[in-house]
Design a protein around this motif. Structure first.
Motif, PDB file in Angstrom:
ATOM      1  N   ILE A  31      28.580  17.975 -10.593  1.00  0.00           N
ATOM      2  CA  ILE A  31      29.955  17.497 -10.444  1.00  0.00           C
ATOM      3  C   ILE A  31      30.099  16.918  -9.044  1.00  0.00           C
TER       4      ILE A  31
ATOM      5  N   THR B 166      31.968  16.318  -5.664  1.00  0.00           N
ATOM      6  CA  THR B 166      32.898  17.202  -4.972  1.00  0.00           C
ATOM      7  C   THR B 166      33.840  16.437  -4.051  1.00  0.00           C
TER       8      THR B 166
ATOM      9  N   SER C 219      39.517  15.975  -6.500  1.00  0.00           N
ATOM     10  CA  SER C 219      39.791  16.949  -7.554  1.00  0.00           C
ATOM     11  C   SER C 219      39.605  16.387  -8.962  1.00  0.00           C
ATOM     12  N   ASN C 220      39.142  15.130  -9.077  1.00  0.00           N
ATOM     13  CA  ASN C 220      38.879  14.605 -10.405  1.00  0.00           C
ATOM     14  C   ASN C 220      37.636  15.244 -11.023  1.00  0.00           C
ATOM     15  N   GLY C 221      36.678  15.612 -10.159  1.00  0.00           N
ATOM     16  CA  GLY C 221      35.464  16.254 -10.651  1.00  0.00           C
ATOM     17  C   GLY C 221      34.647  15.360 -11.558  1.00  0.00           C
TER      18      GLY C 221
ATOM     19  N   VAL D 290      36.714  12.832 -18.566  1.00  0.00           N
ATOM     20  CA  VAL D 290      36.891  12.932 -17.114  1.00  0.00           C
ATOM     21  C   VAL D 290      36.753  11.575 -16.422  1.00  0.00           C
TER      22      VAL D 290
ATOM     23  N   PRO E 253      36.984  19.629  -4.740  1.00  0.00           N
ATOM     24  CA  PRO E 253      36.865  19.728  -6.204  1.00  0.00           C
ATOM     25  C   PRO E 253      37.668  20.854  -6.849  1.00  0.00           C
ATOM     26  N   ASN E 254      38.144  21.819  -6.058  1.00  0.00           N
ATOM     27  CA  ASN E 254      38.594  23.035  -6.740  1.00  0.00           C
ATOM     28  C   ASN E 254      39.947  23.577  -6.273  1.00  0.00           C
TER      29      ASN E 254
ATOM     30  N   ASN F 171      39.104  21.083 -12.333  1.00  0.00           N
ATOM     31  CA  ASN F 171      39.559  19.780 -11.838  1.00  0.00           C
ATOM     32  C   ASN F 171      41.061  19.616 -12.026  1.00  0.00           C
TER      33      ASN F 171
ATOM     34  N   GLN G 119      34.432  22.965 -14.858  1.00  0.00           N
ATOM     35  CA  GLN G 119      33.142  22.267 -14.927  1.00  0.00           C
ATOM     36  C   GLN G 119      32.124  22.978 -14.040  1.00  0.00           C
TER      37      GLN G 119
END
Lengths: 156, 534
Positions: free
Chosen positions: B227, B229, B232-234, B257, B367-368, B452, B458
């Motif tokens: 993924i 990073t 935040s779409n991932g 995604v 990302p999170n 995401n 993910q």
């Protein structure tokens, strides 16, 4: 603005004839080339603005057709038809003679930028072969003397 | 729904789809039914220019291009008979007439569709005696892409991409027939936030990225599913790994995604992994006030000692925790448990925000953030405010995003704290105020999950191993918890077990573990689109 007011109003008039403005792109390019002899990068940008498309899309159309020029051209354009009927009636010899008369190789232009000489495929005047097109004007049933006289009569 | 028969197998197609699209919808294209194609791309408009995907449709005398032939109920299609093969060979011969065949020095070699299909359908020798087109080599198209006009087969994928995806339309086909070339408008470079995707979709070696070209032969790369990073779409990616080093990110298709795309900033973020400013050893501030390298055990011991002393004198209420949106759910859930067991009352997640668009780029540059919030970390402002009002003596921070101008602004507000414990991947100004620093793993080096912006969980898996000792944040916190004698901490950390604990403790994560998320992720429970994939 690079495109003159007169040409601009002609373009607007053409656009009005089409259901979608884009349809008038070819006539608009012709109008601009009629005024300047070619369609410059600056003109392409301006045309793109008029038609609300990207300049690169104007270039796609402009470069697709050989009869549009994107750089300055010779003042007079001479095209000798070398298709079959004209060739049978001596067009290729005629072209060679015009080449040596002007001191250039077709397609190409004189060093003073006065005359461009090229060959062209059928212009639909086979019954009057050989023929050439000079600045959009047809000259038919040619021999070398007649062709030379036509070139000599071209202005500066 | 029209039913069509492809090579004897009946499939159901949606109304209005073409043969290639129907096969792609059914997951069969190049995965059971091999119809070679250059110009067709699942996420771009149909072009029909390469002519390679011709197939035989019963009842139609001439071969049809599968990319642009709409399905009809009862249609019977043959994709591999002699007639089709002969047509493909003919098309390949034409496409190869002007191609330079400079594979030994071409960067696309190994992932080149022209190579692949020439192997399948190519003729042994060229019958053409005419010279090949001599065109521009090594054209600088913009900040990211180099173009070789001679290798181009004019499939126009790049032209359509620029018009349809970033909608910047820099590229076009100039001239006509065998004079056709891809060009930009003079003085207008190929420069948009997604420009490097044209190198991915270019089926030949015409468009290559300045970053990756000539770095390594692609057949040495192992493609690890991961993924991105960067935000935040991932976006789903493949990390190209060789010699324990990540050479590139390329987008991995996930229609829920990122389709088949990735932004340039995200693609280039692979460089963080081996960056020179990665933290490489544990450090502890000694009596003289200097940071000195040490081992993990000593770092944990010092951190635990400092926290224990503070708790004894002032209670755990003076300890704050700053989570990072770069940490995995498993790290964050461990941190959450750690702070609760400790009795700390102040926590939040620091997220750097930036420019977003309506395609892939999202505002949160980590990302999170969604996972951190789901696990119970609020806005980092709470932590920042309590620090500035003097209510905090110790800070445990994952990462250094809190230094951003929108939060702390600099490390200075932390200068007066009794204890600052930093778990971080990269060096930052926190080094000026930290008492204990532990180097932790980058997402490319560990196992875990992110949530995401659309609440999709993910997975990342270790693609590389750092050449020095690093630890997952959760591992460090588990050891620190054990050193402090906190309830439920025995010093061990297993991301798989933590994920199961999280699923048991937090209803949003029900049914989600490191296996069930798979390579394409799963939505959190209670998400609007939960269960029904887009």
């Amino acid at each position: 603005m690079v495109i003159s007011k007169q040409t601009r109003s002609k373009i607007d008039a053409v656009i009005a004839k089409y259901p979608q403005a884009r349809g008038a792109l070819l006539p608009a390019l012709h109008l601009v080339q009629d005024e300047y002899g070619h369609v410059s990068k600056e003109c392409a940008v301006e045309i793109a603005e008029i038609f609300e498309i990207r300049p690169v899309e104007v270039m796609e159309v402009l470069t697709f057709y050989n009869l549009f020029f994107d750089s300055p051209q010779a003042k007079h354009h001479v095209y000798v038809c070398t298709n079959l009927p004209c060739s049978l009636r001596g067009a290729r010899g005629l072209l060679r003679q015009l080449e040596s008369q002007l001191g250039i190789k077709a397609p190409g232009e004189t060093s003073d930028g006065r005359i461009f000489l090229g060959h062209e495929e059928c212009l639909g005047a086979c019954g009057y072969a050989p023929m050439m097109r000079v600045d959009g004007q047809y000259h038919e049933v040619l021999d070398i003397e007649k062709a030379k006289r036509i070139l000599d009569s071209l202005g500066e | 729904m029209p039913k069509i028969t492809i090579d004897g197998t009946e499939i159901e197609a949606s109304e209005g789809r073409t043969i290639l699209q129907a096969l792609d919808d059914a997951g069969l294209l190049m995965n059971g039914v091999d119809i070679p194609h250059y110009c067709w791309h699942p996420k771009l408009a149909v072009d029909g220019s390469c002519r390679l995907c011709q197939v035989e449709v019963e009842g139609i005398p001439k071969l049809q291009i599968a990319c642009d032939t709409p399905v009809q109920d009862g249609m019977v299609v043959h994709t591999a008979n002699d007639r089709v093969k002969a047509a493909r060979e003919g098309v390949m011969e034409l496409l190869l007439i002007n191609h330079p065949l400079d594979c030994p020095i071409c960067d696309q070699a190994g992932e080149c569709k022209l190579q692949d299909y020439a192997y399948d359908y190519g003729v042994k020798a060229s019958r053409s005696k005419e010279p090949r087109r001599a065109l521009k080599k090594n054209v600088d198209l913009g900040p990211t892409i180099v173009f070789d006009q001679e290798r181009c087969i004019l499939c126009r994928r790049c032209v359509r991409f620029c018009r349809e995806i970033p909608k910047t339309g820099e590229l076009a086909v100039f001239n006509r027939g065998d004079y056709s070339v891809i060009e930009t408008f003079p003085g207008t470079p190929l420069d948009n936030d997604y420009s490097m995707n044209v190198a991915d979709i270019c089926p030949v070696g015409a468009l290559t990225t300045k970053d990756f070209r000539f770095k390594i032969r692609v057949w040495f790369l192992e493609e690890v599913a991961g993924i991105c990073t960067g935000c935040s779409n991932g976006c789903n990616i493949h990390l190209g790994v060789a010699n324990n080093k990540v050479y590139r990110y390329v987008p991995r298709r996930n229609d829920a995604v990122n389709d088949t795309w990735i932004c340039d900033a995200g693609r280039m973020s692979y460089r963080e992994i081996g960056a020179p400013d990665r933290l490489r050893e544990c450090m502890v501030r000694d009596e003289s006030g200097r940071l000195a390298p040490t081992g993990l055990d000593r770092a944990i011991e010092v951190a635990a000692g400092r926290l224990r002393r503070l708790i004894a004198s002032k209670g755990a209420g003076v300890i704050a925790g700053l989570a990072s949106a770069h940490a995995t759910n498993e790290d964050l859930f461990t941190f959450r448990r750690f702070l609760s067991a400790l009795g700390s009352e102040t926590s939040g997640v620091a997220v750097v925000r930036g420019k977003a668009d309506d395609l892939l780029i999202k505002e949160e540059k980590a990302p999170n953030g969604a996972g951190a919030r789901e696990i119970g970390f609020g806005d980092a402002r709470t932590v920042v405010d309590r620090i500035s009002s003097g209510g905090i003596d110790a800070l445990i921070t994952l990462g250094h995003d809190a230094l951003h101008e929108s939060l702390l602004g600099s490390e200075k507000p932390l200068a007066d704290l009794d204890t600052v414990i930093v778990l971080d991947t990269h060096a930052s100004e926190l080094q000026r105020v930290a008492h204990v620093i532990v180097p932790v793993r980058h997402a490319a080096e560990k196992l875990g999950t992110f949530v995401n912006v659309a609440r999709r969980v993910q997975r990342v898996v270790p693609a590389v191993e750092s050449a020095w000792e690093t630890y997952a944040d959760g591992e460090v916190l588990a050891k620190l918890g054990a050193a402090l004698g906190l309830e439920g901490f025995d010093g061990s950390y297993d991301a798989r077990q933590v994920a199961r604990d999280l699923a048991a403790a937090n209803p949003a994560f029900v049914g989600i573990d490191l296996d069930s998320v798979g390579d394409t992720g799963r939505l959190l429970a209670g998400s609007a689109a939960s269960g029904a994939e887009r």
